[in-house]
Design a protein around this motif. Structure first.
Motif, mmCIF file in Angstrom:
data_model
loop_
_atom_site.group_PDB
_atom_site.id
_atom_site.type_symbol
_atom_site.label_atom_id
_atom_site.label_comp_id
_atom_site.label_asym_id
_atom_site.label_seq_id
_atom_site.Cartn_x
_atom_site.Cartn_y
_atom_site.Cartn_z
ATOM 1 N N VAL A 51 -3.017 1.201 3.212
ATOM 2 C CA VAL A 51 -2.038 1.652 2.230
ATOM 3 C C VAL A 51 -0.661 1.393 2.839
ATOM 4 C CG1 VAL A 51 -1.196 3.561 0.842
ATOM 5 C CG2 VAL A 51 -3.630 3.431 1.439
ATOM 6 N N LEU A 52 0.135 0.603 2.153
ATOM 7 C CA LEU A 52 1.480 0.280 2.640
ATOM 8 C C LEU A 52 2.410 1.484 2.502
ATOM 9 C CD1 LEU A 52 2.133 -3.188 0.973
ATOM 10 C CD2 LEU A 52 0.907 -2.636 3.084
ATOM 11 N N GLY A 53 3.567 1.366 3.102
ATOM 12 C CA GLY A 53 4.616 2.365 2.928
ATOM 13 C C GLY A 53 5.085 2.514 1.479
ATOM 14 N N THR A 54 4.727 1.527 0.650
ATOM 15 C CA THR A 54 5.057 1.617 -0.776
ATOM 16 C C THR A 54 4.030 2.440 -1.550
ATOM 17 O OG1 THR A 54 3.731 -0.346 -1.152
ATOM 18 C CG2 THR A 54 6.097 -0.683 -0.825
ATOM 19 N N GLY A 55 2.894 2.740 -0.911
ATOM 20 C CA GLY A 55 1.799 3.401 -1.623
ATOM 21 C C GLY A 55 0.802 2.419 -2.232
#
Lengths: 471, 471
Positions: A180-184
């Motif tokens: 899961v990226l920092g963007t969600g």
């Protein structure tokens, strides 16, 4: 934003708290003081920090929902496996939400035909190793913490271990992953095949990124057939330079042992004080060597190792005739870290690497640095790959000694880099080395790394205060 | 901007041309038509493109100066080694400056003590292999093009080859590198040691990035001791599924050969038509296997391979008793690509990978796809790692056949992905597969990759029109 209230800290406002709790349910989201204390520490043994909340999600979707909220409310997210890292990667140095991944502990698949496994990142390394070995397979990476460290933590730090000389490190066994990226956003990278070159290698970019780009939620791992047999031996030398010459002679003889560990005089004494194993305290160095493979080959290689040790002035060479004897040999090596904790109230534990041939020179430099700063420096580690664990011993309560220890660490890193080495072989940078990273990485490269981080984590919420220098 | 004049194309205005020529001198900067024709083609055999100029720099500083100018004047930069790539990575599809790296052909260092070499990216792979083998060392990656491909091209495409099953691919042998980013900055990444985890793994991000992030100007390579001996054998089967079962049996028997290649019935016939080697044309499949290591081990493994081939219904198994016999066995395998060029005027050459155990299923699918589109599909490749070279044969002059071939390729990729595979094992995406990349990589991951590209190349001048789908 609504006013802050309740016993939880100001960073997570009640509205955000309520939404996060709704994602996980009350059993898996906590702001209880005892949880905040527990998840404010890790194996790097630093002054405690406190997160504002602790989440224990069980699905990628839950992680994604948490990170989307963290984005909305600008809350730091600190991914955590077992907290066994030695550089502070799991510490909530700026508060925020600790995201404990231990519920992701499933083995989804062990595919013996294709030598691949699919696992959750919360799985304990040794548990996974036992599971694959039970079906004749082999997962080589074996950090010293393998009995409690998680595969996700190993991946985030690109953990190494004693078998790296022959088998490589964690990076070499990760074919693909879900994160899961920092963007969600939930992404899948890499392949579940032996080869793959479709687009950029995001898998290996996430490996070793210390939780600063995203949270790993699944791993596709490469396995090997389990070697049929192994041979273990120890060799004791008067002088460390003879041990180092043996290592060089092994390379020249085309022998790549599975393990090639060394202990210096001080670490031998330290372990013997701790465990009373009757080690040869007069020795200046010990080598612990394992060879593996088909029985005839493992034996032949061990014969070569024994011969080269003796040719390079080993005082004694002992072969293990049974698994219990091998286990006894390993006991000394494994006891070093706990033994060192007793030798002084503080140790600055580094994991430098120098080109194998420069080990003797590095040992001389370490002696000089210890003398210069009036501190004991104890060394042991992975001779086969030049990865030396350097412990600068000091008394924590003594600010003057603490200052000198820090100066000694800087000198150790400077010498390492001068000899063509790197300041971290397998522990990462975390918080403990970020003030030193610019000794190795130039500003334009750090700036590129920051831009890469922004591509994954535009809001900068993922594990802030790690890797990069600065306030 | 000044008006365009002269015989060079409009993209590089006279002012930029003058400055670029001043960087390199007239001998190494060309806008001569014959150079533009030559550097408008590569081994992907696509309709010609034309660059606007060709540069042949010799130092990282020259490359940096060119890229700074390319930034200023917004000129595409296309890095190029030997042009032996099969997916169009070196083609100037949007014009611009082809940056030929073949003058970077120095071996700076071969460090036998530390099993490391430092080289220029323009060095020919086979020349480097010969140089290290002369001192008892081994650089395993061996793409079929190794006699002319360059190490920098291998790195940019993450080339594989026949030894990947045991030894891995180019990525596994690159410890660090120097590169010029799309910004014109010269960076150094990675280490010259066996381990290293300081900051993000930019080395492996640049490896396989097909020249879209920067230009590699130096490589730090990992070497192995040269195996003492090898054994070569071929096995001929009535049926490809028996050959596939043999591959599975090898895994179960813990044998990892150095090479494990296969040819299908059509590729056997095709090579025999070409070279008249007297191959067993009645056979449905051939395996070519090499084992290596200490002589006893290589022999023992070859014995096991031979036994397992016979147990799985091989018609015949032939062991090479001398290097010339081994060479003769390799001749058939190496002749496939040239032979296929004669079998039809067009071939769409793909390099899919499926999990090893799915090879038989994939072969059935390939048969079906060939029948469906009325085209011959010929397969061969690396059975050991599931990497199958699939050639869809068609007549280039026939637009209808060309259309069907393209549809067949799409079906091949769909089947590959359905079986858990990847659409490229070792050739990359380049221009030829970019219209298919979104079959494998989801939009949010492509978008992340674009953001990563921007971190390296904010102006988007590095090798445009590659990897990413779009106009």
């Amino acid at each position: 934003m609504p006013a802050v209230s309740g016993h939880y800290s100001p960073m997570i406002v009640p509205e955000a708290r309520k939404k996060m709790e709704a994602v996980l349910g009350p059993d898996y989201f906590s702001t209880r003081p005892e949880d905040l204390v527990l998840y404010g520490t890790d194996a790097s043994n630093q002054p405690d920090f406190r997160p504002d909340a602790v989440a224990r999600p069980a699905t990628p979707e839950e992680v994604a929902a948490l990170i989307r909220l963290a984005n909305e409310y600008r809350i730091p997210v600190i991914p955590r496996g077992a907290g066994s890292g030695l550089t502070g990667g799991a510490l909530p140095v700026r508060g925020g939400l600790v995201c404990v991944m231990t519920r992701f502990n499933r083995i989804f698949e062990i595919d013996a035909d294709n030598l691949i496994a699919v696992v959750g990142p919360g799985l304990v390394t040794a548990d996974f190793q036992a599971a694959v070995e039970a079906v004749g397979l082999f997962y080589p990476p074996d950090p010293a913490s393998r009995d409690f460290s998680t595969l996700g933590g190993n991946a985030a730090e690109n953990a190494g271990g004693t078998r790296a000389v022959k088998y490589g490190v964690t990076r070499d066994y990760i074919l693909g992953l879900q994160a899961v990226l920092g963007t969600g956003e939930i992404i899948e990278t890499g392949v579940r095949t032996a080869k793959g070159v479709v687009g950029y290698d995001l898998t290996r970019l996430l490996v070793g990124s210390e939780g600063t780009l995203g949270v790993i939620t699944r791993l596709i791992l490469r396995l090997l057939p389990l070697p049929e047999s192994k041979e273990t031996l120890t060799a004791w030398f008067d002088d460390l330079s003879d041990a180092a010459r043996t290592v060089a002679a092994l390379t020249a003889a085309r022998v790549v042992p599975a393990t090639l560990e060394f202990m210096d005089r001080a670490s031998i004494a330290c372990v013997d004080d701790y465990l009373h194993l009757g080690l040869d305290r007069a020795a200046g160095a010990m080598l612990l060597v394992e060879t593996d493979g088909p029985p005839a080959q493992a034996r032949a290689e061990a014969d070569t190792v024994a011969r080269l040790c003796l040719e390079n002035n080993a005082r004694t060479v002992k072969r293990a005739d049974a698994p219990e004897e091998a286990e006894a040999m390993w006991r000394a090596r494994r006891a070093i870290s706990p033994a060192l904790f007793r030798a002084a109230s503080g140790k600055m534990n580094e994991d430098i690497v120098v080109p194998r041939s420069r080990i003797p020179e590095m040992m001389v430099r370490l002696d000089d640095i210890g003398r210069k700063h009036g501190l004991q420096i104890i060394s042991f580690g992975h001779a086969g790959d030049g990865n030396i664990h350097v412990d600068v011993m000091y008394e924590r309560q003594d600010p003057e000694q603490t200052r000198r220890a820090r100066a000694a660490v800087r000198d150790v890193f400077a010498a390492t880099l001068e000899l063509g080495g790197t300041i971290s072989g397998e522990h990462g940078i975390g918080t403990t080395k970020r003030e030193f990273i610019d000794m190795e990485i130039r500003p334009e490269v750090l700036s590129l790394m920051r831009r890469v981080k922004t591509a994954f984590d535009p809001a900068g919420i993922m594990n802030p205060g790690k890797i990069f220098p600065g306030p």
